[in-house]
Design an enzyme around this catalytic site. Structure first.
Site, PDB file in Angstrom:
ATOM      1  N   SER A   1     -25.001   3.827  20.905  1.00 53.66           N
ATOM      2  CA  SER A   1     -24.600   2.452  21.253  1.00 53.66           C
ATOM      3  C   SER A   1     -25.658   1.405  20.923  1.00 53.66           C
ATOM      4  O   SER A   1     -25.834   0.433  21.644  1.00 53.66           O
ATOM      5  CB  SER A   1     -24.266   2.314  22.746  1.00 53.66           C
ATOM      6  OG  SER A   1     -23.346   3.273  23.122  1.00 53.66           O
ATOM      7  N   LEU A   2     -26.386   1.607  19.820  1.00 54.62           N
ATOM      8  CA  LEU A   2     -27.384   0.604  19.449  1.00 54.62           C
ATOM      9  C   LEU A   2     -26.772  -0.508  18.609  1.00 54.62           C
ATOM     10  O   LEU A   2     -27.429  -1.501  18.313  1.00 54.62           O
ATOM     11  CB  LEU A   2     -28.522   1.257  18.665  1.00 54.62           C
ATOM     12  CG  LEU A   2     -29.554   2.032  19.480  1.00 54.62           C
ATOM     13  CD1 LEU A   2     -30.602   2.620  18.555  1.00 54.62           C
ATOM     14  CD2 LEU A   2     -30.218   1.133  20.514  1.00 54.62           C
TER      15      LEU A   2
ATOM     16  N   LYS B   1     -24.846   0.121  15.509  1.00 53.66           N
ATOM     17  CA  LYS B   1     -24.875   0.386  14.063  1.00 53.66           C
ATOM     18  C   LYS B   1     -23.730  -0.318  13.371  1.00 53.66           C
ATOM     19  O   LYS B   1     -23.861  -0.809  12.252  1.00 53.66           O
ATOM     20  CB  LYS B   1     -24.716   1.892  13.814  1.00 53.66           C
ATOM     21  CG  LYS B   1     -26.013   2.660  13.868  1.00 53.66           C
ATOM     22  CD  LYS B   1     -25.773   4.090  13.441  1.00 53.66           C
ATOM     23  CE  LYS B   1     -24.746   4.688  14.286  1.00 53.66           C
ATOM     24  NZ  LYS B   1     -24.500   5.821  14.802  1.00 53.66           N
TER      25      LYS B   1
ATOM     26  N   THR C   1     -43.524   2.820  20.810  1.00 50.94           N
ATOM     27  CA  THR C   1     -43.027   3.146  19.469  1.00 50.94           C
ATOM     28  C   THR C   1     -42.706   4.636  19.317  1.00 50.94           C
ATOM     29  O   THR C   1     -42.124   5.047  18.329  1.00 50.94           O
ATOM     30  CB  THR C   1     -44.071   2.773  18.386  1.00 50.94           C
ATOM     31  OG1 THR C   1     -45.244   3.536  18.623  1.00 50.94           O
ATOM     32  CG2 THR C   1     -44.402   1.294  18.429  1.00 50.94           C
TER      33      THR C   1
ATOM     34  N   THR D   1     -39.160   5.847  18.417  1.00 52.30           N
ATOM     35  CA  THR D   1     -38.860   5.533  17.011  1.00 52.30           C
ATOM     36  C   THR D   1     -39.548   6.534  16.091  1.00 52.30           C
ATOM     37  O   THR D   1     -38.949   7.063  15.144  1.00 52.30           O
ATOM     38  CB  THR D   1     -39.290   4.084  16.682  1.00 52.30           C
ATOM     39  OG1 THR D   1     -38.523   3.211  17.495  1.00 52.30           O
ATOM     40  CG2 THR D   1     -39.064   3.748  15.217  1.00 52.30           C
TER      41      THR D   1
ATOM     42  N   CYS E   1       2.977  -5.238  22.401  1.00 52.58           N
ATOM     43  CA  CYS E   1       3.448  -3.873  22.201  1.00 52.58           C
ATOM     44  C   CYS E   1       4.074  -3.314  23.489  1.00 52.58           C
ATOM     45  O   CYS E   1       5.201  -3.663  23.814  1.00 52.58           O
ATOM     46  CB  CYS E   1       2.315  -3.013  21.668  1.00 52.58           C
ATOM     47  SG  CYS E   1       2.928  -1.581  20.782  1.00 52.58           S
TER      48      CYS E   1
ATOM     49  N   GLN F   1       7.579  -4.428  25.387  1.00 48.69           N
ATOM     50  CA  GLN F   1       8.654  -3.496  25.777  1.00 48.69           C
ATOM     51  C   GLN F   1       8.963  -3.642  27.265  1.00 48.69           C
ATOM     52  O   GLN F   1      10.137  -3.644  27.678  1.00 48.69           O
ATOM     53  CB  GLN F   1       8.241  -2.051  25.464  1.00 48.69           C
ATOM     54  CG  GLN F   1       8.039  -1.784  23.980  1.00 48.69           C
ATOM     55  CD  GLN F   1       7.474  -0.393  23.692  1.00 48.69           C
ATOM     56  OE1 GLN F   1       7.149   0.371  24.594  1.00 48.69           O
ATOM     57  NE2 GLN F   1       7.349  -0.051  22.415  1.00 48.69           N
TER      58      GLN F   1
ATOM     59  N   GLU G   1       9.944   6.605  27.267  1.00 50.73           N
ATOM     60  CA  GLU G   1       8.544   7.032  27.375  1.00 50.73           C
ATOM     61  C   GLU G   1       8.212   7.472  28.804  1.00 50.73           C
ATOM     62  O   GLU G   1       7.400   8.363  29.008  1.00 50.73           O
ATOM     63  CB  GLU G   1       7.614   5.876  26.982  1.00 50.73           C
ATOM     64  CG  GLU G   1       6.150   6.244  27.073  1.00 50.73           C
ATOM     65  CD  GLU G   1       5.226   5.215  26.446  1.00 50.73           C
ATOM     66  OE1 GLU G   1       5.699   4.165  25.980  1.00 50.73           O
ATOM     67  OE2 GLU G   1       4.015   5.481  26.419  1.00 50.73           O
TER      68      GLU G   1
ATOM     69  N   ARG H   1       5.338   4.334  19.309  1.00 47.86           N
ATOM     70  CA  ARG H   1       6.352   5.354  19.071  1.00 47.86           C
ATOM     71  C   ARG H   1       7.748   4.831  19.347  1.00 47.86           C
ATOM     72  O   ARG H   1       8.715   5.222  18.743  1.00 47.86           O
ATOM     73  CB  ARG H   1       6.116   6.495  20.060  1.00 47.86           C
ATOM     74  CG  ARG H   1       5.624   7.757  19.471  1.00 47.86           C
ATOM     75  CD  ARG H   1       5.299   8.750  20.572  1.00 47.86           C
ATOM     76  NE  ARG H   1       3.867   8.801  20.782  1.00 47.86           N
ATOM     77  CZ  ARG H   1       3.029   9.412  19.959  1.00 47.86           C
ATOM     78  NH1 ARG H   1       3.482  10.060  18.911  1.00 47.86           N
ATOM     79  NH2 ARG H   1       1.736   9.411  20.194  1.00 47.86           N
TER      80      ARG H   1
ATOM     81  N   HIS I   1       0.525  -5.694  16.992  1.00 48.81           N
ATOM     82  CA  HIS I   1      -0.788  -6.009  17.573  1.00 48.81           C
ATOM     83  C   HIS I   1      -1.456  -7.144  16.799  1.00 48.81           C
ATOM     84  O   HIS I   1      -2.222  -6.888  15.863  1.00 48.81           O
ATOM     85  CB  HIS I   1      -1.687  -4.766  17.529  1.00 48.81           C
ATOM     86  CG  HIS I   1      -1.266  -3.696  18.486  1.00 48.81           C
ATOM     87  ND1 HIS I   1      -1.716  -3.643  19.783  1.00 48.81           N
ATOM     88  CD2 HIS I   1      -0.405  -2.667  18.338  1.00 48.81           C
ATOM     89  CE1 HIS I   1      -1.169  -2.610  20.403  1.00 48.81           C
ATOM     90  NE2 HIS I   1      -0.365  -1.999  19.544  1.00 48.81           N
TER      91      HIS I   1
ATOM     92  N   GLU J   1      -3.873  -8.923  17.577  1.00 52.26           N
ATOM     93  CA  GLU J   1      -5.332  -8.956  17.753  1.00 52.26           C
ATOM     94  C   GLU J   1      -6.074  -8.252  16.617  1.00 52.26           C
ATOM     95  O   GLU J   1      -7.245  -8.523  16.373  1.00 52.26           O
ATOM     96  CB  GLU J   1      -5.718  -8.345  19.109  1.00 52.26           C
ATOM     97  CG  GLU J   1      -5.533  -6.831  19.263  1.00 52.26           C
ATOM     98  CD  GLU J   1      -4.138  -6.410  19.718  1.00 52.26           C
ATOM     99  OE1 GLU J   1      -3.184  -7.203  19.505  1.00 52.26           O
ATOM    100  OE2 GLU J   1      -3.993  -5.295  20.256  1.00 52.26           O
TER     101      GLU J   1
HETATM  102  N1  GLN Z   1       3.624   3.236  24.512  1.00 51.99           N
HETATM  103  C1  GLN Z   1       4.385   2.370  23.680  1.00 51.99           C
HETATM  104  C2  GLN Z   1       4.936   3.086  22.469  1.00 51.99           C
HETATM  105  O1  GLN Z   1       4.462   4.120  22.094  1.00 51.99           O
HETATM  106  C3  GLN Z   1       3.577   1.171  23.261  1.00 51.99           C
HETATM  107  C4  GLN Z   1       2.380   1.512  22.447  1.00 51.99           C
HETATM  108  C5  GLN Z   1       1.353   0.411  22.402  1.00 51.99           C
HETATM  109  O2  GLN Z   1       1.363  -0.469  23.269  1.00 51.99           O
HETATM  110  N2  GLN Z   1       0.476   0.441  21.435  1.00 51.99           N
HETATM  111  O3  GLN Z   1       5.873   2.612  21.867  1.00 51.99           O
END
Ligand code: GLN
Length: 542
Positions: A14-15, A17, A187, A190, A380, A384, A404, A468, A513, A515
């Site tokens: 966790s430096l 990289k 040091t 290192t 996502c 749903q 699900e 899924r 997604h 993001e």
């Molecule tokens: N669990 C849900 C699916 O598989 C949503 C997946 C998610 O939010 N990335 O469809």
């Protein structure tokens, strides 16, 4: 000819990289070089797709549908270079390729061994699927000294031998702890880490030392002497507030110059104004809004790295710091607890997720956002659940659910095979868990005049997926009877991509997604709009 920069890490994990690799790549880009960044992960999973995000952090999905290490997200955010499947490899994948070849008889009777067969496969991966890059930066996951990373170190040692020092450079990242009782930097860790690397036949050419504060010349001299590295190639990386300051600090420490000198390239004057502007904007933020993220992986910024970053990019864009609090979905039991935990926030976000735990609380939070005109973004799984929340208030559909987490009730969220006849669209692989979701970029068509259209300002968009299950369009009419509009759908019209409420200030659910595509220099329009809605909500509430 392509040059390779190998980045290893020592002393502790966790430096950063991944950040160092991304920052170096950005500096090379600013010098007009074409760059690729790759990650070699030592674990035995074929990819991180089946790993718990609380163990391994976020699974980053590429356009071409690979589930990869979260560092690839940093690479994209820092450089804008779109990562590919071929940019992340694991020991598991290397071995599975080697074993496949063995079964086919490709090794012509030889005994299959780590050297040369596994190392050849690794070297092959490092050098294939390139398109005339000037530099390939290869980050080696793990910490030097781990048994697992030995074949990778051996492979890069061999590459140095094969390609020569003019085409390969080893950068090693270590920790330089400050021991306050002795009032000095130490040091020794290192030195040991470099020794460990040397035992694999690798002498680092440049050292990056992570420290909490600037270290003195004496420490630099000592490191240089004991680690066999010129003083000017001992780079100091002092902790900074934001990862986006790292290109500036590494440049100030002349890492780019060291790399150019090393490869015998002409020194270039880099213009870092875009990084400086971004960081100045961060420092000058003068508004504050609050956001509740309702989920079950709590306090794990690593599990939702891209989400955090996307919110951050858009808060800089909107000049408003978004204070994010995680609300444990399990705490939300009824309307009262929702009021108690959620009423102080300017908006609510239900992110992607898997499994049954916390579902009821998440649905309650969605109901709260809908009824209280709170800005809401469902991503996502969040989308749903917003669909389930909506249809449950239609008479006769109170027990609607997702396959699900329940087999009883109307499965308004389900495997596509359960409701689409045309099996060629998406055959659910029920035997394999890994790599079997709808993965990667897919187009969506947005409805003109809808909120989402006004946000993207175009009809056709392309976003990354990892799920899924899908909204079961057999129920489309019923769901839409409750004020929802599916304002984004797949080009063939069969899959829901975006849902929104018409008579709500800002309530949008997306099956993809967003993001994963936000960068500091290209903040995502959906998050820009959402953060703006949080600001408006704050103004409204005074
Ligand atoms: N669990 C849900 C699916 O598989 C949503 C997946 C998610 O939010 N990335 O469809």
């Amino acid at each position: 000819m392509t040059k390779y920069i190998f980045i290893t890490g020592g002393v502790v994990s966790s430096l950063g990289k991944g950040i160092a690799s991304s920052a170096i790549a950005s500096l090379l880009q600013l010098a007009n070089f074409k760059v690729r960044i790759r990650k070699l992960d030592p674990y035995l999973n074929i990819d991180p797709g089946t790993m718990s995000p609380s163990q391994h952090g976020e699974v980053f999905v590429t356009d071409d549908g690979a589930e990869t290490d979260m560092d690839l997200g940093h690479y994209e955010r820092f450089t804008g270079i779109i990562s590919k499947k071929s940019d992340n490899i694991t020991t598991g994948k290397i071995y599975s390729e080697v074993l496949k070849k063995e079964r086919k008889g490709d090794y012509l009777g030889s005994t299959v061994q780590v050297i040369p067969h596994v190392t050849d496969q690794i070297k092959n991966f490092i050098q294939t699927d390139l398109s005339k890059e000037d530099f390939v930066i290869c980050e080696i996951g793990g910490t030097v000294g781990d048994i697992e990373s030995l074949p990778f170190l051996e492979a890069i040692r061999q590459l140095r031998n094969e390609l020569g020092r003019k085409k390969t450079c080893f950068i090693h990242l270590t920790l330089l702890p400050f021991v306050s009782v002795a009032n000095e930097f130490k040091t020794k860790p290192t030195q040991h880490s470099v020794k460990e690397l040397l035992s694999s036949g690798i002498q680092p050419d440049i050292l990056i030392c992570r420290t909490t504060k600037k270290f003195d010349l004496e420490s630099k001299k000592k490191i240089s002497l004991f680690c066999n590295i010129p003083m000017e190639s001992v780079i100091m990386a002092v902790d900074v507030k934001s990862i986006y300051e790292v290109p500036i600090t590494l440049h100030a420490e002349k890492i780019d110059q060291r790399i150019f000198d090393y490869f015998g390239l002409k020194n270039k004057k880099l213009d870092l104004h875009k990084w400086k502007n971004f960081n100045n904007k961060v420092k000058n933020i003068n508004k504050q809004v609050s956001l509740a993220i309702v989920g079950k992986y709590l306090n794990l910024t690593e599990s939702y790295k891209s989400l955090y970053e996307a919110i951050f990019h858009s808060s800089v864009y909107n000049n408003a710091n978004v204070k994010v609090d995680w609300i444990d979905a399990v705490k939300l039991k009824d309307k009262d607890s929702c009021r108690k935990y959620l009423s102080n926030f300017n908006g609510i976000l239900v992110p992607g997720g898997f499994g049954k735990r916390g579902v009821d609380g998440k649905i309650l939070s969605i109901n709260y956002a809908r009824n209280n005109q709170k800005p809401f973004l469902g991503i996502c799984f969040g989308m749903q659940l917003a669909v389930i929340e909506a249809i449950r208030s239609v008479k006769g559909f109170e027990k609607s659910t997702s396959s699900e987490f329940s087999k009883r009730g109307n499965n308004v969220i389900s495997f596509m095979d359960e409701w689409v006849d045309d099996k060629s669209i998406h055959k659910q692989d029920t035997k394999n868990y890994g790599g079997s979701m709808r993965l990667g970029s897919y187009d969506a068509i947005l409805k003109k005049g809808s909120k989402i259209y006004n946000i993207y300002k175009k009809v056709k968009i392309s976003e990354r997926h990892r799920h899924r299950y899908e909204v079961n369009f057999n129920y489309k009419k019923v769901i839409e009877s409750n004020g929802i509009v599916f304002s984004g759908i797949s080009p063939d019209g069969k899959l829901a991509e975006v849902m929104e409420y018409i008579d709500h200030p800002w309530f949008i659910g997306v099956q993809y997604h967003p993001e994963l595509k936000s960068t500091p220099f290209n903040p995502h329009p959906l998050f820009n709009s959402f953060v703006n809605a949080l600001i408006k909500n704050k103004k409204k509430d005074g």
